[in-house]
Design a protein around this motif. Structure first.
Motif, short mmCIF file in Angstrom:
data_model
loop_
_atom_site.label_atom_id
_atom_site.label_comp_id
_atom_site.label_asym_id
_atom_site.label_seq_id
_atom_site.Cartn_x
_atom_site.Cartn_y
_atom_site.Cartn_z
N ASN A 123 -51.31 13.81 8.38
CA ASN A 123 -50.64 13.83 9.68
C ASN A 123 -49.25 14.42 9.49
OD1 ASN A 123 -49.71 13.39 12.27
ND2 ASN A 123 -49.43 11.20 12.01
N ILE A 124 -49.03 15.64 10.02
CA ILE A 124 -47.75 16.33 9.88
C ILE A 124 -47.01 16.29 11.21
CG2 ILE A 124 -46.60 18.50 9.28
CD1 ILE A 124 -49.07 19.25 7.66
N ASP A 125 -45.79 15.82 11.17
CA ASP A 125 -44.95 15.76 12.37
C ASP A 125 -44.29 17.12 12.58
OD1 ASP A 125 -43.50 14.94 14.52
OD2 ASP A 125 -42.01 13.82 13.36
N GLY A 126 -44.72 17.85 13.60
CA GLY A 126 -44.19 19.19 13.86
C GLY A 126 -42.77 19.15 14.40
N VAL A 127 -42.05 20.25 14.23
CA VAL A 127 -40.69 20.40 14.75
C VAL A 127 -40.75 21.35 15.94
CG1 VAL A 127 -38.34 21.15 14.27
CG2 VAL A 127 -39.67 20.01 12.48
#
Length: 252
Positions: free
Chosen positions: A41-45
């Motif tokens: 799970n990657i938290d996008g910017v």
């Protein structure tokens, strides 16, 4: 006699069902004690992903080849996984945990670029929200404030703006957090700690800002220049504007 036979048959069926259920329960418990896969799970910017799931998977396969289905969960080295992934230049933090079904969960937070150091003869770099200098991404470009100049290039080499020139971070944050100034000031020329110049989106004047101190006061003087001087003199009347001296606006 017939009733006894039926009763025995029913008891036998119940015992079989219990046995099947027990075997299934044991298999399930064994399954949950072994590694079954990875969930990333990657938290996008702002919807941008400087590091992608595919890249994380490749790093995991290379660094931890033993992570295959069936590996006992106690053999999954969570701290080493976090340490390895945290070494990625675009990863700010990693939280690795094991879920109930034997799934390795990776929660990844990216660095957020707020400015870019541009160099003519070397690779550019981003300045993160925390003041760290990281390389640019070959996959994505973030539209941020541009920094050029000798001092900016030195900061690129040092790798940490907060340690070397914290007042510059105050100036960068002041600009990027304001809707008007972030649109009007696309670039800073940082020649030294006391020689910072602002380039405008509209208007040909270079604004000599001086050092990165008394920021709010200096921007108030720039507002005076916009609201009171330019309407009377015109946008092309001056080549240079200086707000670096206290209580003065110098226009030439």
């Amino acid at each position: 006699m017939k009733k006894i036979r039926i009763k025995k048959t029913l008891v036998f069926l119940v015992l079989c069902l219990v046995l099947v259920g027990f075997i299934g329960f044991v298999e399930k418990q064994t399954l949950y004690k072994t590694f079954q896969g990875t969930e990333i799970n990657i938290d996008g910017v702002s919807g941008v992903y400087f590091v992608e799931e595919k890249e994380i998977q490749e790093i995991m396969r290379s660094a931890f080849p033993e992570l295959k289905a069936g590996l006992m969960l106690e053999e999954v080295r969570l701290e080493e996984v976090e340490k390895r992934l945290a070494g990625h230049p675009f990863i700010k933090s990693v939280e690795a945990s094991i879920g109930q079904k034997g799934i390795l969960n990776l929660k990844i937070q990216q660095h957020q670029p707020i400015a870019r150091i541009a160099r003519s003869y070397a690779a550019d770099g981003y300045i993160t929200l925390e003041g760290k200098v990281i390389p640019t991404s070959p996959s994505y470009t973030s539209r941020v404030l541009i920094l050029q100049g000798k001092q900016a290039e030195q900061l690129m080499d040092k790798g940490d703006v907060m340690e070397q020139m914290p007042e510059l971070m105050d100036l960068i944050n002041f600009i990027v957090e304001d809707d008007f100034w972030s649109a009007q000031i696309p670039e800073l020329e940082v020649n030294s700690k006391t020689d910072i110049r602002l380039m405008q989106q509209v208007g040909k004047q270079v604004i000599e800002f001086g050092d990165a101190k008394d920021i709010a006061e200096k921007f108030k003087k720039i507002e005076v220049f916009y609201k009171e001087i330019l309407p009377r003199k015109g946008w092309n009347a001056y080549e240079r504007v200086s707000v670096k001296f206290k209580d003065q606006i110098v226009c030439e």
